[in-house]
Design a protein around this motif. Structure first.
Motif, PDB file in Angstrom:
ATOM      1  N   PRO A   1       0.846  -1.202  -0.046  1.00 45.01           N
ATOM      2  CA  PRO A   1       0.068   0.003   0.034  1.00 45.01           C
ATOM      3  C   PRO A   1       1.080   1.261   0.080  1.00 45.01           C
ATOM      4  O   PRO A   1       0.584   2.368  -0.546  1.00 45.01           O
ATOM      5  N   GLN A   2       1.767   1.253   0.748  1.00 46.51           N
ATOM      6  CA  GLN A   2       2.743   2.594   0.868  1.00 46.51           C
ATOM      7  C   GLN A   2       3.233   2.878  -0.614  1.00 46.51           C
ATOM      8  O   GLN A   2       3.108   3.884  -1.113  1.00 46.51           O
ATOM      9  N   TYR A   3       3.832   1.713  -1.188  1.00 52.87           N
ATOM     10  CA  TYR A   3       4.430   1.870  -2.331  1.00 52.87           C
ATOM     11  C   TYR A   3       3.655   2.557  -3.543  1.00 52.87           C
ATOM     12  O   TYR A   3       3.725   3.089  -4.434  1.00 52.87           O
ATOM     13  N   LEU A   4       2.266   1.766  -3.546  1.00 57.57           N
ATOM     14  CA  LEU A   4       1.414   1.956  -4.578  1.00 57.57           C
ATOM     15  C   LEU A   4       0.916   3.505  -4.274  1.00 57.57           C
ATOM     16  O   LEU A   4       0.574   4.224  -5.140  1.00 57.57           O
ATOM     17  N   SER A   5       1.078   3.928  -3.059  1.00 58.70           N
ATOM     18  CA  SER A   5       0.768   5.384  -2.928  1.00 58.70           C
ATOM     19  C   SER A   5       1.670   6.131  -3.429  1.00 58.70           C
ATOM     20  O   SER A   5       1.526   7.461  -4.265  1.00 58.70           O
ATOM     21  N   ARG A   6       2.844   5.972  -3.384  1.00 60.60           N
ATOM     22  CA  ARG A   6       4.001   6.518  -4.107  1.00 60.60           C
ATOM     23  C   ARG A   6       3.806   6.414  -5.639  1.00 60.60           C
ATOM     24  O   ARG A   6       4.011   7.679  -6.223  1.00 60.60           O
ATOM     25  N   VAL A   7       3.218   5.680  -6.217  1.00 61.14           N
ATOM     26  CA  VAL A   7       3.136   5.303  -7.491  1.00 61.14           C
ATOM     27  C   VAL A   7       2.287   6.549  -7.802  1.00 61.14           C
ATOM     28  O   VAL A   7       2.300   7.036  -8.973  1.00 61.14           O
ATOM     29  N   GLN A   8       1.124   6.574  -7.268  1.00 56.34           N
ATOM     30  CA  GLN A   8       0.010   7.377  -7.449  1.00 56.34           C
ATOM     31  C   GLN A   8       0.536   9.093  -7.235  1.00 56.34           C
ATOM     32  O   GLN A   8       0.175   9.696  -8.036  1.00 56.34           O
ATOM     33  N   GLN A   9       1.280   9.206  -6.271  1.00 55.12           N
ATOM     34  CA  GLN A   9       1.723  10.605  -5.982  1.00 55.12           C
ATOM     35  C   GLN A   9       2.729  10.903  -7.216  1.00 55.12           C
ATOM     36  O   GLN A   9       2.696  12.086  -7.643  1.00 55.12           O
ATOM     37  N   HIS A  10       3.612   9.987  -7.625  1.00 56.03           N
ATOM     38  CA  HIS A  10       4.439  10.165  -8.917  1.00 56.03           C
ATOM     39  C   HIS A  10       3.506  10.705 -10.065  1.00 56.03           C
ATOM     40  O   HIS A  10       3.913  11.498 -10.796  1.00 56.03           O
ATOM     41  N   ALA A  11       2.495   9.939 -10.288  1.00 51.73           N
ATOM     42  CA  ALA A  11       1.734  10.135 -11.577  1.00 51.73           C
ATOM     43  C   ALA A  11       0.928  11.731 -11.376  1.00 51.73           C
ATOM     44  O   ALA A  11       1.125  12.359 -12.480  1.00 51.73           O
ATOM     45  N   ARG A  12       0.808  12.004 -10.156  1.00 53.57           N
ATOM     46  CA  ARG A  12       0.214  13.276  -9.927  1.00 53.57           C
ATOM     47  C   ARG A  12       1.217  14.425 -10.220  1.00 53.57           C
ATOM     48  O   ARG A  12       0.869  15.259 -10.580  1.00 53.57           O
ATOM     49  N   ALA A  13       2.548  13.979  -9.829  1.00 54.55           N
ATOM     50  CA  ALA A  13       3.640  15.138  -9.819  1.00 54.55           C
ATOM     51  C   ALA A  13       3.926  15.274 -11.474  1.00 54.55           C
ATOM     52  O   ALA A  13       4.229  16.320 -11.756  1.00 54.55           O
ATOM     53  N   GLN A  14       3.900  14.180 -12.137  1.00 55.18           N
ATOM     54  CA  GLN A  14       3.864  14.327 -13.646  1.00 55.18           C
ATOM     55  C   GLN A  14       2.854  15.094 -14.345  1.00 55.18           C
ATOM     56  O   GLN A  14       3.201  15.690 -15.213  1.00 55.18           O
ATOM     57  N   LYS A  15       1.686  15.010 -13.733  1.00 55.57           N
ATOM     58  CA  LYS A  15       0.717  15.495 -14.485  1.00 55.57           C
ATOM     59  C   LYS A  15       0.952  17.272 -14.081  1.00 55.57           C
ATOM     60  O   LYS A  15       0.770  18.144 -14.968  1.00 55.57           O
ATOM     61  N   ALA A  16       1.480  17.632 -12.844  1.00 57.35           N
ATOM     62  CA  ALA A  16       1.661  18.893 -12.702  1.00 57.35           C
ATOM     63  C   ALA A  16       2.743  19.538 -13.237  1.00 57.35           C
ATOM     64  O   ALA A  16       2.725  20.640 -13.612  1.00 57.35           O
ATOM     65  N   ALA A  17       3.793  18.606 -13.440  1.00 52.90           N
ATOM     66  CA  ALA A  17       4.998  19.261 -14.371  1.00 52.90           C
ATOM     67  C   ALA A  17       4.637  19.191 -15.714  1.00 52.90           C
ATOM     68  O   ALA A  17       5.246  20.101 -16.274  1.00 52.90           O
ATOM     69  N   GLU A  18       3.861  18.343 -16.060  1.00 55.60           N
ATOM     70  CA  GLU A  18       3.332  18.702 -17.448  1.00 55.60           C
ATOM     71  C   GLU A  18       2.522  20.201 -17.758  1.00 55.60           C
ATOM     72  O   GLU A  18       2.666  20.897 -18.906  1.00 55.60           O
ATOM     73  N   LEU A  19       2.065  20.358 -16.653  1.00 51.90           N
ATOM     74  CA  LEU A  19       1.046  21.786 -16.799  1.00 51.90           C
ATOM     75  C   LEU A  19       2.190  22.854 -16.623  1.00 51.90           C
ATOM     76  O   LEU A  19       1.723  24.023 -17.224  1.00 51.90           O
ATOM     77  N   LEU A  20       3.089  22.767 -15.871  1.00 47.08           N
ATOM     78  CA  LEU A  20       4.044  24.008 -15.643  1.00 47.08           C
ATOM     79  C   LEU A  20       5.184  24.049 -16.363  1.00 47.08           C
ATOM     80  O   LEU A  20       5.974  24.938 -16.258  1.00 47.08           O
ATOM     81  N   ALA A  21       5.400  23.078 -17.256  1.00 45.69           N
ATOM     82  CA  ALA A  21       6.497  23.064 -18.095  1.00 45.69           C
ATOM     83  C   ALA A  21       6.752  24.269 -18.852  1.00 45.69           C
ATOM     84  O   ALA A  21       7.905  24.870 -18.939  1.00 45.69           O
ATOM     85  N   ASP A  22       5.656  24.632 -19.387  1.00 40.12           N
ATOM     86  CA  ASP A  22       5.685  25.752 -20.508  1.00 40.12           C
ATOM     87  C   ASP A  22       5.953  26.972 -19.837  1.00 40.12           C
ATOM     88  O   ASP A  22       6.805  27.988 -20.265  1.00 40.12           O
ATOM     89  N   ASP A  23       5.319  27.167 -18.407  1.00 42.56           N
ATOM     90  CA  ASP A  23       5.416  28.297 -17.686  1.00 42.56           C
ATOM     91  C   ASP A  23       7.167  28.491 -17.464  1.00 42.56           C
ATOM     92  O   ASP A  23       7.395  29.787 -17.157  1.00 42.56           O
ATOM     93  N   VAL A  24       7.690  27.532 -17.109  1.00 42.20           N
ATOM     94  CA  VAL A  24       9.236  27.777 -16.581  1.00 42.20           C
ATOM     95  C   VAL A  24      10.413  27.571 -17.697  1.00 42.20           C
ATOM     96  O   VAL A  24      11.565  27.522 -17.303  1.00 42.20           O
ATOM     97  N   ARG A  25       9.644  27.412 -19.106  1.00 45.34           N
ATOM     98  CA  ARG A  25      10.635  27.115 -20.044  1.00 45.34           C
ATOM     99  C   ARG A  25      11.536  28.458 -20.589  1.00 45.34           C
ATOM    100  O   ARG A  25      12.569  28.262 -20.915  1.00 45.34           O
ATOM    101  N   GLY A  26      10.866  29.572 -20.090  1.00 45.11           N
ATOM    102  CA  GLY A  26      11.970  31.022 -20.448  1.00 45.11           C
ATOM    103  C   GLY A  26      11.671  31.700 -19.002  1.00 45.11           C
ATOM    104  O   GLY A  26      11.126  31.470 -17.980  1.00 45.11           O
TER     105      GLY A  26
END
Length: 632
Positions: free
Chosen positions: A269-294
C-alpha cells in the motif's frame, strides 16, 4: 516459496517515484516479514528495509499545505496545495495493473492481500484517471478498462482464487501496451506489475523465453506507440527469491523507465501510494513545463511624457517619469518579485526620491515586493531627474545618455515543490530588466571653437602655399634656348612650370622634350651681371631644366642660376632676370643674327630678339597670343 522476505532495490529508471515521506516511523519486524532473522543477516535485512522506506527512488518528503518560509521570505506552499491549485485531480492519468493469477500466488498466501491492497488503491485514484486491470497466467484476461470513477468493482472482477498453471509475463506486457494506446490516452501514466515468479509461458505463447526477438519487437512497439508520453513502470516482486525478481525485471526490458522492488504484500500500500503521487507530480510538471521554459517575468519601459520616447527625452526638462510595466508570462504559476528597486547606471539619469514616499516603496515609486498572479500585469510610475552634460567642439549640445535597471529576484510560493518534487527550475531573473535613456538638444555654436578652426585652416593654407612656393616657386625672367642649328626661342617666364618640345604649342621650342621648374635656394650669389630686385635680393630661384635631346635618355637635369648660360645636350639655355642690362656678354649669348628663314634680316637692330615697342619679345620667330607665357 521462502518465508524470508526483504526489500531488494533494483536499478532505478530515469523517473523515480516522488512525494514519499522521508521520516516514517520505524517499521516493525512483522511489517517487513523479518521474523526469524538473527545475527548479521537480520541486521543487514533491517538496514536495507529502512533505507528503502526512507529514500526509495529519491523521494522528497510531502510538505504540509500551509505556508512555510522560503528563501527570500516568500512563503512556500506544500505539494497538496499546489496540486489542488493546479486542478491536478481533474486531469487524467493512465494506470494499467497487471496481476499474476498463477497458482503460486495462492500457495504463498499473496493473492488475497494483493487484491485487498489494489481495492484501496483503485478507490484513491482521481476521478479523471483511466484504469485497466489485467489478470494473467496462461493468457492475459482484461478484468476492467475504463474511467477510474467507474472502477469501484474492478478488482472484484479478478478471479477469486489464483489457479493458473503458467505465468506468461510477455503476453501480459503486450496487452498493457495495447491498452495504453488509444485515441484519448493521457500523456502520463504507469504500468504496475505484481508477480511472485519467473516468466513461465505455456507452449503456444508468442514469448517462449525471457529473451529473444519477441521481446525486442515488443520493446520497439512500446517505444513507437508510447512516444512523447511519460509512462513509468513499477515492478513489484512479491517473493524475494531469484525467480520473483527475474520475472519483475522483465518489465524494464519493455519500459526502460521502470523501478523494480522486492517486498512483501504488507508494504505494497505504501508504495502504490507513491506511484499515485508520482503520477500526480507528472501531471503537474506537464502543466507547468511551459511556464518555466523561459523567463517568467518580463519588464517593459516607457517615457511617460507625450510625444517622447526613452531614446528621445528632453534633457533640459530636468525631471521626468518612466513607466515600468511588470508582467507575468506564466499561465498557471504564481510569481513574486522580491528586493525590487530601480537603479541608474549613469549620473546623468538618477532616480528621484518622492517628497512623500508611500509606505513600502523605497525603489523610486516601486514596492519592495510585487506579487503577480498568472498572466497579471502591473504598471508603476518611477520619477527620474535629468542632469545633462553640455559638450561639442563647434556646435554645442545638452545631452543625457544613461541606463535604468530593475533589480529584483523572481520567486514563487510554489518554488520548493516545483524544484524538489516536479523536477522543474524557474529563471530567477526577469527579461528586459534594463533599458537606455538618451536625449540631446542643440545649445548653439561655439564662437571660440569656430575662430580656432578658421585660424588653423589659415595656418595650414599658409604652410601649404609656402611649401609649394619653395618646392615650385613662380618663374620670373627670361629663358632663351638656342639649338645647335642656330634656332633661338626666348620666353618670358610665368607660372610654375614650362614645357620643352619641338611643337609650336610647347612653351619653349627645342629639338628634344623636357620641362623647366624653379627651385628656391634662399639668399645666394647671382651670376655675373645679374642685379637683385625685390624678393630676388632675399631668395634666389634657380631653374631646374630636365631636357632630353632626340634619341638620348638618362641625361641628368641642368640647374641654371640667374644670369647663367650653359649648354645641355644640343641646346644652350640662358636664364636672365627681369631688368638685367644687356651688355657684351649678352651679345655673345644672343648673337645679332636673324633666325633662319626671317624675311627681313637685321630688321630688329643688333638684338633681334630683344625688347621692342610691341612687347618684351614681340618679334620672336614663334609669336604667341598675348606674348610669351609659361604653363600655369
Amino acid at each position: 516459496m521462502t518465508s524470508e522476505r526483504r526489500e531488494v532495490p533494483a536499478r532505478r529508471g530515469p523517473r523515480p517515484v516522488v512525494g514519499a515521506d522521508r521520516s516514517p516511523a520505524a517499521p516493525s519486524r512483522g511489517l517487513l516479514g523479518l521474523s526469524g532473522l538473527s545475527g548479521l543477516s537480520g541486521l543487514l535485512g533491517l538496514l536495507v528495509a529502512v533505507l528503502m522506506a526512507t529514500s526509495v527512488s529519491g523521494v522528497a518528503p510531502a510538505r504540509a499545505a500551509g505556508p512555510a518560509g522560503g528563501v527570500g521570505g516568500v512563503a512556500q506552499l506544500g505539494r497538496t496545495a499546489v496540486l489542488d491549485a493546479l486542478g491536478v485531480p481533474t486531469l487524467p492519468a493512465e494506470y494499467v495493473v497487471l496481476v499474476d493469477t498463477s497458482a503460486s500466488m495462492s500457495r504463498g498466501g499473496l493473492y488475497g492481500p494483493v487484491r485487498s491492497t489494489l481495492s484501496s488503491f483503485v478507490a484513491s485514484l482521481d476521478p479523471a484517471d483511466r484504469l485497466s486491470v489485467v489478470g494473467f497466467d496462461e493468457v492475459p484476461q482484461v478484468a476492467f478498462s475504463g474511467p477510474a470513477a467507474n472502477a469501484r468493482s474492478a478488482i472484484g472482477r479478478l478471479p477469486a482464487t489464483a489457479t493458473g498453471a503458467s505465468t506468461d509475463i510477455g503476453a501480459a506486457l503486450s496487452t498493457a501496451i495495447d491498452l495504453l494506446d488509444h485515441p484519448d490516452a493521457a500523456r502520463s501514466g504507469a504500468v504496475i506489475l505484481l508477480t511472485d515468479g519467473r516468466h513461465q509461458p505455456p507452449v503456444n505463447s508468442p514469448f517462449p523465453a525471457e529473451t529473444g526477438r519477441p521481446w525486442t519487437d515488443l520493446a520497439e512497439r512500446a517505444r513507437t506507440r508510447l512516444a512523447g508520453r511519460d509512462i513509468a513502470g513499477y515492478a513489484f516482486a512479491l517473493d524475494n527469491a531469484d525467480a520473483g525478481r527475474a520475472g519483475a525485471t522483465l518489465l524494464r526490458s519493455v519500459l526502460p523507465a521502470t523501478t523494480v522492488l522486492a517486498l512483501p504484500p504488507g508494504q505494497l500500500p505504501q508504495y502504490l501510494s507513491r506511484v499515485q503521487q508520482h503520477a500526480r507530480a507528472q501531471k503537474a510538471a506537464e502543466l507547468l513545463a511551459d511556464d518555466v521554459r523561459g523567463p517568467v517575468v518580463t519588464v517593459g519601459w516607457r517615457w511617460a511624457s507625450a510625444g517622447r520616447t526613452l531614446a528621445d527625452v528632453d534633457p533640459t526638462a530636468g525631471t521626468g517619469t518612466v513607466e515600468v510595466t511588470v508582467t507575468s508570462t506564466a499561465r498557471r504559476l504564481p510569481v513574486e518579485l522580491t528586493g525590487v528597486r530601480v537603479v541608474s547606471t549613469d549620473p546623468s539619469v538618477s532616480i528621484a526620491t518622492p517628497a512623500t514616499p508611500a509606505a513600502g516603496t523605497p525603489g523610486g515609486g516601486l514596492p519592495e515586493r510585487i506579487a503577480l498572479a498568472p498572466g497579471q500585469r502591473r504598471v508603476y510610475q518611477v520619477p527620474v531627474s535629468l542632469s545633462p552634460r553640455t559638450g561639442g567642439a563647434v556646435r554645442r549640445s545638452h545631452r543625457v545618455d544613461g541606463g535604468l535597471s530593475l533589480m529584483s529576484t523572481v520567486d514563487s510560493p510554489w518554488r520548493t515543490v516545483l524544484t524538489s518534487e516536479f523536477g522543474l527550475r524557474m529563471d530567477p531573473a526577469p527579461r528586459g530588466a534594463s533599458t537606455r535613456v538618451h536625449g540631446s538638444v542643440a545649445a548653439g555654436w561655439n564662437p571660440a571653437a569656430i575662430a580656432e578652426i578658421v585660424v588653423l585652416v589659415a595656418l595650414v593654407l599658409l604652410f601649404a602655399l609656402g611649401f609649394i612656393d619653395r618646392r615650385r616657386p613662380r618663374l620670373r625672367g627670361v629663358l632663351a634656348a638656342e639649338a645647335a642649328d642656330g634656332r633661338l626661342d626666348r620666353v618670358a617666364m610665368r607660372g610654375r612650370r614650362l614645357h620643352l618640345g619641338p611643337e609650336r604649342d610647347d612653351d619653349v621650342v627645342v629639338p628634344g622634350t623636357g620641362s623647366v621648374h624653379g627651385r628656391r635656394m634662399g639668399r645666394g650669389r647671382l651670376a655675373a651681371g645679374a642685379r637683385p630686385t625685390g624678393r630676388a635680393g632675399r631668395d634666389r630661384i634657380d631653374l631646374v631644366i630636365d631636357y632630353q635631346p632626340p634619341g638620348i635618355t638618362g641625361l641628368p637635369p641642368l640647374v641654371l642660376r640667374p644670369g647663367e648660360s650653359r649648354g645641355h645636350g644640343d641646346v644652350t639655355f640662358t636664364y636672365t632676370l627681369p631688368g638685367q642690362p644687356i651688355g657684351p656678354a649678352d651679345t655673345a649669348v644672343f648673337p645679332a643674327a636673324d633666325h633662319p628663314g626671317d624675311g627681313d634680316p637685321g630688321a630688329h637692330g643688333p638684338y633681334p630678339d630683344g625688347p621692342s615697342p610691341g612687347g618684351p619679345f614681340a618679334d620672336d620667330r614663334f609669336p604667341r597670343a598675348g606674348g610669351f607665357t609659361s604653363s600655369p
